[in-house]
Design an enzyme around this catalytic site. Structure first.
Site, PDB file in Angstrom:
ATOM      1  N   LYS A 160      51.658   6.175  28.955  1.00 30.53           N
ATOM      2  CA  LYS A 160      52.699   6.799  30.029  1.00 30.53           C
ATOM      3  C   LYS A 160      52.727   8.246  29.626  1.00 30.53           C
ATOM      4  O   LYS A 160      52.537   9.121  30.540  1.00 30.53           O
ATOM      5  CB  LYS A 160      53.772   6.211  29.826  1.00 30.53           C
ATOM      6  CG  LYS A 160      54.268   4.766  30.480  1.00 30.53           C
ATOM      7  CD  LYS A 160      55.665   4.506  30.818  1.00 30.53           C
ATOM      8  CE  LYS A 160      56.485   4.536  29.288  1.00 30.53           C
ATOM      9  NZ  LYS A 160      55.923   3.227  28.613  1.00 30.53           N
ATOM     10  N   ARG A 175      65.316   2.187  32.352  1.00 29.47           N
ATOM     11  CA  ARG A 175      64.551   0.986  31.699  1.00 29.47           C
ATOM     12  C   ARG A 175      65.549  -0.225  31.743  1.00 29.47           C
ATOM     13  O   ARG A 175      64.819  -1.245  31.295  1.00 29.47           O
ATOM     14  CB  ARG A 175      64.560   1.514  30.138  1.00 29.47           C
ATOM     15  CG  ARG A 175      63.252   1.562  29.392  1.00 29.47           C
ATOM     16  CD  ARG A 175      63.208   1.801  28.173  1.00 29.47           C
ATOM     17  NE  ARG A 175      62.345   1.811  27.213  1.00 29.47           N
ATOM     18  CZ  ARG A 175      61.389   2.552  26.915  1.00 29.47           C
ATOM     19  NH1 ARG A 175      61.400   3.792  27.474  1.00 29.47           N
ATOM     20  NH2 ARG A 175      60.655   2.491  26.124  1.00 29.47           N
ATOM     21  N   ARG A 225      47.587   3.739  17.366  1.00 29.15           N
ATOM     22  CA  ARG A 225      48.326   5.123  17.457  1.00 29.15           C
ATOM     23  C   ARG A 225      49.044   4.975  16.066  1.00 29.15           C
ATOM     24  O   ARG A 225      49.311   6.136  15.538  1.00 29.15           O
ATOM     25  CB  ARG A 225      49.224   4.955  18.510  1.00 29.15           C
ATOM     26  CG  ARG A 225      49.971   6.395  18.585  1.00 29.15           C
ATOM     27  CD  ARG A 225      50.785   6.293  19.926  1.00 29.15           C
ATOM     28  NE  ARG A 225      51.909   5.477  19.915  1.00 29.15           N
ATOM     29  CZ  ARG A 225      52.641   5.384  20.690  1.00 29.15           C
ATOM     30  NH1 ARG A 225      52.462   5.949  22.052  1.00 29.15           N
ATOM     31  NH2 ARG A 225      54.018   4.734  20.776  1.00 29.15           N
ATOM     32  N   ARG A 228      54.217   6.864  13.963  1.00 27.97           N
ATOM     33  CA  ARG A 228      55.557   6.737  14.702  1.00 27.97           C
ATOM     34  C   ARG A 228      56.235   5.800  14.016  1.00 27.97           C
ATOM     35  O   ARG A 228      55.697   4.522  13.954  1.00 27.97           O
ATOM     36  CB  ARG A 228      55.403   6.537  16.301  1.00 27.97           C
ATOM     37  CG  ARG A 228      55.954   7.500  16.949  1.00 27.97           C
ATOM     38  CD  ARG A 228      55.738   7.473  18.429  1.00 27.97           C
ATOM     39  NE  ARG A 228      56.826   6.325  19.137  1.00 27.97           N
ATOM     40  CZ  ARG A 228      56.673   6.154  20.349  1.00 27.97           C
ATOM     41  NH1 ARG A 228      56.359   6.969  21.089  1.00 27.97           N
ATOM     42  NH2 ARG A 228      57.439   5.004  20.622  1.00 27.97           N
ATOM     43  N   ARG A 277      59.155  -4.414  21.129  1.00 35.43           N
ATOM     44  CA  ARG A 277      59.194  -3.489  22.142  1.00 35.43           C
ATOM     45  C   ARG A 277      58.679  -3.997  23.533  1.00 35.43           C
ATOM     46  O   ARG A 277      59.154  -3.860  24.824  1.00 35.43           O
ATOM     47  CB  ARG A 277      58.814  -2.034  21.959  1.00 35.43           C
ATOM     48  CG  ARG A 277      59.483  -1.299  20.850  1.00 35.43           C
ATOM     49  CD  ARG A 277      59.109  -0.307  20.050  1.00 35.43           C
ATOM     50  NE  ARG A 277      58.004   0.739  21.120  1.00 35.43           N
ATOM     51  CZ  ARG A 277      56.837   1.150  20.717  1.00 35.43           C
ATOM     52  NH1 ARG A 277      56.290   0.932  19.316  1.00 35.43           N
ATOM     53  NH2 ARG A 277      56.364   2.102  21.428  1.00 35.43           N
TER      54      ARG A 277
END
Ligand code: ADP
Length: 197
Positions: free
Chosen positions: A19, A94, A133, A139, A150
């Site tokens: 996204k 969301r 990632r 992160r 998630r």
């Protein structure tokens, strides 16, 4: 698209669908401000603001920030002058409650959403992308357990929004598998068609 279209857009999809990467392309193409709730929260955490302190444990564990708090932040952001020509919301709404809150904010100014881009990617693929990632960006919410959580939160709370936007006739579904350029080309073609329809 050449004219200054009032493009009020959302991008939605599971964590790891790409996204953020595609949002950057969309805001460039349509010339609208990019509003990412995840980025707003992360910036507040980095700056050590009271908001950041409130949300950091939630984000680290992949839980959603409470609707009331998130709704208020987005409502404030959507009252600023720079969104007069449109916007791209990324990571919001969301939950069904957030959709209703967004509707109220937009309706107050006789605004409506023009299109919702759904980036579709298989769960196994997104989990692998996020693990990769994690090595590059570090992160805090990109550990395997939190990534899986998630995905579950997305399936339970966010995926139901897809039917809602479909029923409104504003959903644009795009296959998120492929190179960044391939996917952004697909999005541009599908979005242009929807906005001109
Ligand atoms: P991703 O889509 O990869 O999960 P985001 O940057 O959109 O990344 O979100 C990161 C985290 O920020 C979420 O897991 C959640 O804790 C919080 N967050 C972001 N947007 C919202 C929202 N609209 N409502 C509640 N929490 C949110």
């Amino acid at each position: 698209m050449t004219e200054n279209h009032q493009a009020r857009l959302l991008i939605i999809g599971p964590p790891g669908a790409g996204k953020g990467t595609q949002a950057a392309r969309i805001v460039e193409r349509y010339g609208v401000p990019w509003i990412s709730t995840g980025d707003i929260f992360r910036a507040n955490i980095t700056a050590g603001t009271p908001l950041g302190q409130r949300v950091s444990a939630l984000i680290e564990t992949g839980k959603l920030v409470p609707d009331d708090l998130t709704n208020e932040i987005v409502a404030d952001r959507l009252r600023r002058d720079d969104v007069a020509g449109g916007f791209l919301l990324d990571g919001y709404p969301r939950t069904v409650d957030q959709v209703h809150a967004l509707d109220r904010v937009l309706e107050a100014d006789a605004r409506t959403l023009d299109a919702v881009v759904l980036l579709e990617v298989d769960t196994d693929v997104v989990v692998q992308r996020l693990l990769k990632r994690a090595e590059v960006e570090g992160r805090v919410d990109d550990t395997e357990d939190v990534i899986r959580h998630r995905q579950d939160v997305y399936a339970a709370q966010t995926a139901p929004l897809i039917d809602l936007f479909e029923a409104r006739g504003i959903l644009v579904t795009v296959d998120g598998l492929g190179s960044v350029d391939e996917v952004s080309e697909r999005i541009a073609t599908a979005l242009d068609a929807k906005l001109e329809a």
